[in-house]
Each structure stands twice: as structure tokens, then as C-alpha cells.
Design an enzyme around this catalytic site. Sequence first.
Site, PDB file in Angstrom:
ATOM      1  N   CYS A 133      61.881  -8.330  46.398  1.00 36.77           N
ATOM      2  CA  CYS A 133      62.404  -8.266  47.779  1.00 36.77           C
ATOM      3  C   CYS A 133      63.606  -9.174  48.046  1.00 36.77           C
ATOM      4  O   CYS A 133      64.611  -8.690  48.570  1.00 36.77           O
ATOM      5  CB  CYS A 133      61.321  -8.548  48.808  1.00 36.77           C
ATOM      6  N   ARG A 162      54.826 -13.141  36.844  1.00 34.78           N
ATOM      7  CA  ARG A 162      53.898 -13.888  37.701  1.00 34.78           C
ATOM      8  C   ARG A 162      52.923 -14.654  36.831  1.00 34.78           C
ATOM      9  O   ARG A 162      52.385 -14.102  35.882  1.00 34.78           O
ATOM     10  CB  ARG A 162      53.105 -12.909  38.586  1.00 34.78           C
ATOM     11  N   GLN A 195      57.442  -3.347  38.301  1.00 36.29           N
ATOM     12  CA  GLN A 195      56.864  -2.894  39.552  1.00 36.29           C
ATOM     13  C   GLN A 195      57.752  -1.766  40.085  1.00 36.29           C
ATOM     14  O   GLN A 195      58.968  -1.901  40.103  1.00 36.29           O
ATOM     15  CB  GLN A 195      56.864  -4.067  40.528  1.00 36.29           C
ATOM     16  N   ASP A 254      58.947  -0.731  42.786  1.00 36.48           N
ATOM     17  CA  ASP A 254      59.098  -1.241  44.133  1.00 36.48           C
ATOM     18  C   ASP A 254      60.039  -0.370  44.958  1.00 36.48           C
ATOM     19  O   ASP A 254      60.883   0.327  44.407  1.00 36.48           O
ATOM     20  CB  ASP A 254      59.737  -2.624  44.006  1.00 36.48           C
ATOM     21  N   HIS A 299      61.941  -0.790  49.117  1.00 31.49           N
ATOM     22  CA  HIS A 299      61.957  -1.377  50.449  1.00 31.49           C
ATOM     23  C   HIS A 299      62.641  -0.405  51.375  1.00 31.49           C
ATOM     24  O   HIS A 299      63.721   0.087  51.079  1.00 31.49           O
ATOM     25  CB  HIS A 299      62.677  -2.727  50.419  1.00 31.49           C
ATOM     26  N   LYS A 309      48.691  -3.879  55.837  1.00 33.62           N
ATOM     27  CA  LYS A 309      49.038  -3.019  54.694  1.00 33.62           C
ATOM     28  C   LYS A 309      48.002  -1.934  54.459  1.00 33.62           C
ATOM     29  O   LYS A 309      46.858  -2.042  54.910  1.00 33.62           O
ATOM     30  CB  LYS A 309      49.187  -3.862  53.434  1.00 33.62           C
ATOM     31  N   HIS A 368      57.521  -2.604  52.527  1.00 40.75           N
ATOM     32  CA  HIS A 368      57.462  -2.774  51.070  1.00 40.75           C
ATOM     33  C   HIS A 368      56.480  -1.717  50.566  1.00 40.75           C
ATOM     34  O   HIS A 368      55.438  -1.521  51.175  1.00 40.75           O
ATOM     35  CB  HIS A 368      56.873  -4.116  50.654  1.00 40.75           C
TER      36      HIS A 368
HETATM   37 ZN   LIG Z   1      58.880  -6.339  48.631  1.00 40.12          ZN
END
Ligand SMILES: [Zn+2]
Length: 569
Positions: free
Chosen positions: A272, A301, A319, A321, A323, A403, A449
Site C-alpha cells: 500500500c 513478513r 500478494q 494486491d 487498491h 473487512k 484494499h
Molecule cells: Zn493495501
Amino acid sequence: MSKTQDKNNQLNKIRHSLAHVMALIVQELYPKVKFGIGPSIENGFYYDFDNLKISDSDLKKIENKMRELIKSNLKFEKKIISKIEAKKLFKNQKYKLDLIKYLDKIIIYKLGNFIDLCAGPHIKSTKEICPNAFKLTKIAGAYWRGDEKNPMLTRIYGLAFETKKELQDYLIQQEEAKKRDHRAFGQKLDLFSFHDQGPGFVFWHPKGLFLKDKLIEYWRQEHQKAGYQEISTPFMLKQDLWQTSKHMQTYKENMYFSEIDKEKYVIKPMNCPGGLLIYKEKPHSYKELPMRIAELGLVHRHELAGVLHGLFRVRAFVQDDAHIYCSQGQIEDELKKVIKLTQKIYQKFGFKKWHLELSTRPEKYTGDLKMWNLAEKILENVLKDLNMDYKINPGDGAFYGPKIDSHLEDAIGRTWQCGTVQLDFSQPENFKLEYIDEQGKKQRPVMIHRTIYGSLERFIGVLLEHYAGALPFWLSPEQIWIIPISQKHKKYASKILENLQDFRTKIKDANETVSKKIRDGEMQKIPYLLIVGDKEIKNKTINIRERGKKEQQEVSIKDFIENVTSPEN
Ligand SMILES: [Zn+2]
Ligand SMILES: [Zn+2]
């Protein structure tokens, strides 16, 4: 509270109560034992004991005595006592004394001759336990309070359910799960490996990388159709960016750090902040919203060494991902689109059942309460409108917004949390994001997200276990093997290969017996083995052995191609 949660509470009480029942029996059989703690856990319970030397063969004896005791309908009695009384009561139990130090209010539970320091809750009496719905499974070592400086205690694990059938189903599922371990397929199918030189980091072999790329190729195709644009942001960014995004304050223990020219850098755990810098590159108009910006970002991570587990728990993963920057009025529509896209992608991978879980505002949250209430309302509306199975987890949301998580059910009934959609009001605030609305005024966009695979690594692990290694035709790194019966059939095999250039085909002409090659093909989970010999040359055919089927079939090459290119494949 929903019905399923009630059930879970009763089940948790049963599981924790069984820990006390076990402790009572252990006390009877081994009077010198010292007691640690005995909580309920997922699928069962455990109790930690010191001064207990037993082996697996003793478990049956303990289990039988527990069963007898359960049938006697013994009651659980709760009592609140003073700290002084507690210290006296547990004077020979050093671990309980250790716990008492940290407690303000002392509650004890008595079951027969066993008294435990415990906040409860418990069932009223053992008659609420089905005597055939539990099983002691294993003995393990566990440090007191999980600290290796403390003594190692003996932990006995048990499984427990409400009915005998639930226990049996679970045991069958576990047996089935063992046969499907993705780590074993990783080795057998030559997909990936792990090495001591980098615990938790995956080494992708050619076939595994092919599989990963195939997932990406399909993902790109669907995301382009759904109006996403793709970006890529750096792996390392200066620490002050992570201060702005509040990751330094809330996520630090999961992050890796480095240094360039004496300045502190963070190896990105999330995509992000980098993506936000691109958004801020230039002013935006309401006409550009919603902006759907995807990134297949490699994130790192930190996970403790003890929890690393094949592809399921790693220290670096890709990931999928994205946005979405949108106005408040666009949230509902965008969420629906994300969920529909998620559904489409899961179906492609053969997951027929999945459900959603909505997690709402936690105790510690950032942002405006009104905004939270609105967001939760929107999320619930979306779930109701889509008419899907869902569950609510009160207080389980991220600190910056509520979420919805996607939970997949695999071929043997296990569920896996993969995708997630999160509403975020904090990052747009932290980064002072803006767009110009219809009236020419500055507005703050909302950020969504979302991931669908979640982690590509983990998703591949789930796929391997779901399919028990037998990946569908379109995903198989090797789709077809042509097996000539002897050297003189090689030429014909090459001719067949020419016809199958559109598929991932190879000729197995090594100097081995045909049956050995067939066995290998089955082990490698190759979707089609084509066997060619005199008969096939004469008839201008091939003999197909389809994965998972016993009988062979003689068909023309044209029919075979038609069959494998059919939409079901
Ligand atoms: Zn994010
Ligand atoms: Zn208890």
C-alpha cells in the site's frame, strides 16, 4: 449472536471441561503431578503437567477412565476465593502459584477431587459431554509460559466434538489431509523446495514457477477485463514512509530492515505505501474514480521459525494486491464487483463452496465512529444483496476499517481463508489523498484494499492439497506424455508430437519398460499418457490413458485434440 457462535461456545466449554476431566484422572493415577494450564483449542484441548513421565500407551488408560468419569455426571462447582486462600490451597502447585501472582480476582472450579485455578466458563456437569466424541491424541513437550528458559512440561493433547460422528469425520479428514500434504507434492512433482540457508523462503523449480506464472497469467487476464491497471513498486523504501503509513507503530515486529547510504530502509511487508506514492504523483479528478490499481507485489513478513509450514506459512510471498480509490458513493458497487470477481476466480480453480466473514470494528480503532458505522452498514448491505453465505465476527476488523474475508472449502471439507476486502479510511487521511469533485472541491477518496488469491504461495499450497497433486489440465506443467512401446515406434511418436505442439507434451523414450513409464506418469500426475505401438501405427491412432481412469482408450489424434480442448478441460 448467531446460532453457530452459540454452538461454538458450548463446544468450547465442553473442550475446556474435558481438560479438567483429564487433569482429575491424571491426578488420580499420578498423585505427584504438578499442574500447568489446560485450555480449549481448535478441535480440542490440552493440559500441561510437570513431574509426569508417561508414554503414548498410557493415553488409552487415561482416556478410558475419563469416559467412566464422564458417565458419572460429576458437577463443576465455581467459587471465588481470596488471594490468601488461593495461596494456601495451591501451596504445593508451583505453577498455579506463579499464575496467582498475576491475578486480581481468584476463581476456582472444583470437579470431584480436582480443584483448578480457572476463570471458566464450564459446562454444568459432565453429562453434557458425549463420552464417545473425544480422543487423546498425543504427548508433546511444552515450556512453561512458552518460554524456553522455563521448565519443559508434558502436554497431553485431545480432540473433542459434540457428537461421535463429528469426531469420526474429523479423524477421516485428518487421514485424508495427511495423504494430501502439499510439501510432499512439492518434492514428488518437483515444484519447489526449502533450504536451511533461507528458512521460510521458497525456492521455485521450473515446474513450480510455471504453475505460479500460470496463476498470474489467468489473474492478469481477469483483472484487465475487470478494469484494473497494474503497477509495481520497490521492495525497499525509506523508514519515514512507514512512519506515515503507521506500519512502524503497528506492524514493526513483522518487518525486516536494511540500510542504504546510512539511511534506514524497510523491506516492504505490504504494497500500500508504495502505491499511495503513485496516487499522490499528480492531482486526480472524480472522473478518474474508481481507480483500480493492482500490484503483484513480493512482500516480506517476519514469522517465527516455529510456525513456518511449507507454502502455508512463509517469510516472503507474492500478494495479489489491489487498491481501489473511490468516492463514498462508489464503495458498495466496488465491493460487489470485487466479490463477484473473487467468486469467478475461485470457480475457475474448482472450488465450489465458499463463504464470507464480515469482521467489524475492534475495540482499538482509528477514525471516525460515524464513518465506521456507515462502512459496516455498507458491507452488510453488500453481503445481503449478493445473497451469499456469511458470518459476522464482531470486533475482528482491522484497526483502520472493517473487512470481508473469503473462506474456501476444499475437496475434503477444510476451509481456507484466502481473499480479503478491507475498507480503509485511515491511509487516505495519513497520506492526505485528494480528488477534485464535480463542484471543483477537494475531497478525500476512500481506499479499498483487496486480495483474491491472498498469497500466491499459499494458494498454490491449497490447490495442491485440494486436487491431491492432480492439477487440472490447464494448470499442469506437463500435460501429455507420449510413450512409444519400443525404439521402432519412436518415429511415429515424433509425428504425434508435431500434432500436439499447442500442448505441453513430451516423448518418454528413455530405455525403460512401458509399465515403468506409465507408473512414473501416474506418480507425476500427468493428465494424459499416450501409448503408441504397432497397432496404433497401423490404425493411425493413439492409446490414451487418462489420469485417474483404469481403462485405456484407442482414439484418433483428431478426436483426442477435440476432447482436450473442450471447455471442461
Ligand atoms: Zn493495501
Ligand atoms: Zn477451567
